[in-house]
Scaffold this motif. Sequence first.
Motif, short mmCIF file in Angstrom:
data_model
loop_
_atom_site.label_atom_id
_atom_site.label_comp_id
_atom_site.label_asym_id
_atom_site.label_seq_id
_atom_site.Cartn_x
_atom_site.Cartn_y
_atom_site.Cartn_z
N THR A 193 0.82 -1.21 0.00
CA THR A 193 0.00 0.00 0.00
C THR A 193 0.86 1.26 0.00
N ALA A 194 0.20 2.37 -0.39
CA ALA A 194 0.88 3.67 -0.43
C ALA A 194 0.68 4.38 0.91
N TRP A 195 1.75 4.84 1.49
CA TRP A 195 1.71 5.48 2.80
C TRP A 195 2.13 6.94 2.69
N HIS A 196 1.60 7.76 3.59
CA HIS A 196 2.05 9.14 3.75
C HIS A 196 2.95 9.22 4.96
N VAL A 197 4.12 9.79 4.78
CA VAL A 197 5.01 10.01 5.92
C VAL A 197 4.72 11.40 6.47
N VAL A 198 4.51 11.47 7.77
CA VAL A 198 4.13 12.71 8.45
C VAL A 198 5.32 13.23 9.23
N SER A 199 5.52 14.54 9.16
CA SER A 199 6.60 15.13 9.94
C SER A 199 6.18 16.48 10.52
#
Length: 257
Positions: A213-219
Amino acid sequence: MTIHFSCTMCGRCCHGLRLPIGVDEAMAWLRDGGNVQLFCEAIPWPEEPPADNHLAWYKRRRSFAATSGQLPVRVIVSLMAVFEGACPNLQPDMRCGIYERRPRACRVYPAEVNPFFALDRDTKLCPPEAWQTQDVLQGEDGEWKDAEVAQSIAGMREADARDAAVKAELCAVLGISSSGLSNEGVVVHAPDRARLLSALEEATTAGGDVAMTAWHVVSHRRATLELLQSAGTSPLPASALQGTEASFMGFVAGDAD
Ligand code: SF4
Ligand code: SF4
């Protein structure tokens, strides 16, 4: 250095915890009425590490493959039993009410599961007298000498590896696809108890072959967001999680909120 230790049953380690637990333990914890959250972090993984990079392979075993934009990543999902104040299983006399089936993490403390972390007594909650005993917890050779501790550490490492595919399935079932960047922060997902238990039951019976799956990395750091953007990912600022069931927990100071 030999580390001596004997539990004084002070109960300090049974208060205000985030207790890392396996999938089997999470289902039991939820059925008992406890709360469990998912702590998600991603590691950029452009290629497989060399065979002698033991730390990278340790992380690989407990993670699953995903993508974030153009960037291959590996995602570590830690299931955490969470409670404020005393553990719901702690008895007034500081004994554990589920002693025979308490989570592996409870059996391990204050030892370290991660073989790349040295036990630091200063970071542990145990009182000074707990370390002033003849009982040996860890020998000069680095081996855990307490049989239950050694067995529980092995059990936690096995569960970490065994559970990785189930956690990929679990996130797909729950629609979870946002994580922190490893070593910088985690995204904490807190589905309600019934939904999480149902998703765990589904994930454990699904066969464990979920599509990547495609993930969003949060910062919460501008420099990290720019770096992730330049690496071809589609990062999210931590503020994007406001109003959702997820929240960001940073391990370093942020400047992008
Ligand atoms: S399950 Fe038992 S040993 Fe573990 S934190 Fe709760 S009371 Fe303590
Ligand atoms: S804090 Fe240490 S000494 Fe106290 S109950 Fe926990 S393991 Fe035992």
